[in-house]
Design an enzyme around this catalytic site. Structure first.
Site, PDB file in Angstrom:
ATOM      1  N   HIS A  58       0.851  -1.209   0.000  1.00  0.00           N
ATOM      2  CA  HIS A  58       0.000   0.000   0.000  1.00  0.00           C
ATOM      3  C   HIS A  58       0.880   1.250   0.000  1.00  0.00           C
ATOM      4  CE1 HIS A  58      -3.906   2.079   1.041  1.00  0.00           C
ATOM      5  NE2 HIS A  58      -3.006   3.055   1.113  1.00  0.00           N
ATOM      6  N   HIS A  60       1.465   5.412  -2.060  1.00  0.00           N
ATOM      7  CA  HIS A  60       0.967   6.479  -2.941  1.00  0.00           C
ATOM      8  C   HIS A  60       2.154   7.099  -3.668  1.00  0.00           C
ATOM      9  CE1 HIS A  60      -3.220   6.587  -1.419  1.00  0.00           C
ATOM     10  NE2 HIS A  60      -2.634   6.043  -0.368  1.00  0.00           N
ATOM     11  N   GLN A 153      -9.645   9.370  -5.094  1.00  0.00           N
ATOM     12  CA  GLN A 153      -9.343  10.028  -3.807  1.00  0.00           C
ATOM     13  C   GLN A 153     -10.504  10.875  -3.286  1.00  0.00           C
ATOM     14  OE1 GLN A 153      -5.921  10.677  -1.754  1.00  0.00           O
ATOM     15  NE2 GLN A 153      -7.821  10.856  -0.581  1.00  0.00           N
ATOM     16  N   HIS A 211      -9.348   1.845   0.155  1.00  0.00           N
ATOM     17  CA  HIS A 211      -9.187   2.537   1.427  1.00  0.00           C
ATOM     18  C   HIS A 211     -10.538   2.376   2.117  1.00  0.00           C
ATOM     19  CE1 HIS A 211      -5.756   4.287  -0.599  1.00  0.00           C
ATOM     20  NE2 HIS A 211      -5.420   4.968   0.481  1.00  0.00           N
ATOM     21  N   GLU A 214     -11.064   4.387   6.914  1.00  0.00           N
ATOM     22  CA  GLU A 214      -9.890   5.056   7.504  1.00  0.00           C
ATOM     23  C   GLU A 214     -10.428   6.219   8.333  1.00  0.00           C
ATOM     24  OE1 GLU A 214      -6.926   6.498   4.780  1.00  0.00           O
ATOM     25  OE2 GLU A 214      -5.485   6.874   6.386  1.00  0.00           O
ATOM     26  N   ASP A 310       2.283   3.185   2.930  1.00  0.00           N
ATOM     27  CA  ASP A 310       1.319   4.239   2.625  1.00  0.00           C
ATOM     28  C   ASP A 310       1.982   5.518   2.096  1.00  0.00           C
ATOM     29  OD1 ASP A 310      -1.201   5.314   2.321  1.00  0.00           O
ATOM     30  OD2 ASP A 310      -1.617   5.546   4.445  1.00  0.00           O
TER      31      ASP A 310
END
Ligand code: FE2
Length: 429
Positions: A58, A60, A153, A211, A214, A310
């Protein structure tokens, strides 16, 4: 026997020590003691731990190394991070994203990472991030397996263009479907988004990684819908729930029903310990929640759990150095995974378990597996986490692609040892 590479005196696990590993044509062809072979290259592992590469399930990569652009996250919250990212997106170009991502991949290689699953934000009509990371995927393919997730997102329903953008991203070659149900406008929209996105994945034969929850809100229960849709659509083993932090705050009785549903659907869980401990609990006074999902309980229910990193130096997290042992170290502490078996499991959470999440083929240290491995300046898995051990050799397809000199201190103390190697500081048992 002629081979390309032989690694002598390697420790693979507590019951497999002092073995040799022979590699030919990018594949491990033999693991046993005292291999006799003509090797083009020989490495003496000196009893150090040899592991398959680290796997980050995971990340970005479209945001990494952007710290401070255009400004810093002052509150330290997830939501300020998302709004800061929205400020950065329009002012960055494809070349800048590629440059930052490639610099990160260089760092990742030096730290022994062999595979990364990166989310790429598709809430940008130009799809700059997608274009950039597909190019990066091609460029790094010889040394990093980069898997991309189409990540809305700003919400697949909340952003009016996200549905079209997501389909376009998948058509361009992104091959995992992402989501963010807790960021949709309502709980119902969140649940509908999970259904919508899982159906797209089922139609196209793709994996899913959302996701999911969260949040510190115990009522954020989209993981229940994700498990249900996974079972309904027959996506068993192909779906991951990332973060799952609301589970930390849920009622125990509800969780006792939820975890078996997740196990039944063969959902993978991806906590991100460094980021979750930093971002969650920000609305709490004291006691302050830790914000990591229920790792021991998930693990004990037979759910595959892999730790992700992440973020590294981006709108959400100012630190990080592509060190999956840092990630395991934090996950171990926050999850209180302190038994010997649990600590070893934490090492697996950044290697084998995460490779399982990504569906990596030929991964592992067995005959017939790809000749991809890392030699660590540590004796075993627990020592590797304790030391966040130095990566002495990183090997890909039987070739050394990164080396780091062993770390030791030179001491100047009368009547004391002059050289201190951290991996030998505690005598081997
Ligand atoms: Fe994330």
């Amino acid at each position: 026997m002629d081979v390309d590479l032989i690694i002598k005196n390697a420790n693979l696990s507590n019951d497999q020590t002092g073995v040799d590993i022979a590699c030919k044509d990018g594949v491990i062809i033999s693991i046993e003691r005292g291999i006799n072979a003509n090797a083009k290259k020989t490495i003496d592992a000196q009893g150090h731990l040899v592991s398959p590469p680290f796997v980050d399930p995971h990340f970005h990569m479209d945001a990494t190394l952007s710290l401070g652009t255009p400004r810093m996250n002052v509150s330290g919250t997830l939501l300020e991070g998302i709004s800061l990212w929205s400020e950065l997106k329009p002012i960055q170009n494809v070349e800048q994203i590629i440059d930052r991502a490639l610099r990160y991949c260089d760092l990742a290689v030096s730290m022994g990472i062999g595979a990364i699953r990166s989310h790429v934000d598709i809430c940008d009509n130009s799809l700059k991030g997608v274009e950039a990371l597909l190019e990066v995927q091609r460029k790094v393919a010889p040394y990093i397996e980069l898997q991309l997730v189409a990540f809305p997102q700003d919400g697949i329903f909340r952003d009016p263009n996200a549905k079209v953008n997501l389909i376009n991203a998948l058509d361009m070659g992104v091959n995992v479907v992402g989501g963010i149900p807790h960021f949709e406008r309502t709980m119902q929209d969140g649940a509908d988004s999970v259904k919508f996105l899982c159906e797209i994945a089922a139609e196209r034969g793709l994996m899913v990684d959302m996701h999911c929850d969260e949040s510190d809100d115990p009522q954020s229960r989209h993981i229940e819908t994700l498990a249900f849709e996974t079972s309904r659509l027959g996506l068993h083993g192909r779906v991951a729930g990332s973060h799952l932090t609301s589970m930390h705050s849920m009622d125990n009785y509800y969780v006792s029903k939820l975890i078996p549903l997740m196990a039944e659907a063969e959902i993978h869980a991806i906590p991100n310990p460094l980021i979750n401990i930093m971002l969650q609990g920000r609305h709490d006074s004291y006691p302050k929640r830790r914000g990591q999902t229920r790792v021991p309980e998930l693990k004990n229910a037979g759910i595959n759990v892999g730790f992700g990193s992440d973020c590294v130096m981006d709108p959400w997290y100012s630190l990080g150095k592509a060190d999956m042992l840092d990630v395991a170290h934090m996950g171990l502490h926050v999850g209180q995974l302190s038994s010997r078996l649990d600590m070893e499991w934490c090492f697996d959470a950044v290697t084998l378990n995460s490779a399982n999440i990504m569906g990596l083929e030929g991964y592992g240290l067995k005959r017939g597996c790809k000749a991809d491995m890392v030699i660590l300046q540590a004796n075993d898995k627990i020592d590797a986490i304790r030391l966040r051990a130095n990566r002495l050799f990183v090997i890909r397809a039987g070739k050394v692609i990164s080396t780091t000199k062993p770390i030791h201190a030179e001491l100047d103390l009368s009547e004391r040892p002059k050289k201190l190697d951290p991996s030998e500081y505690i005598p081997k048992t």
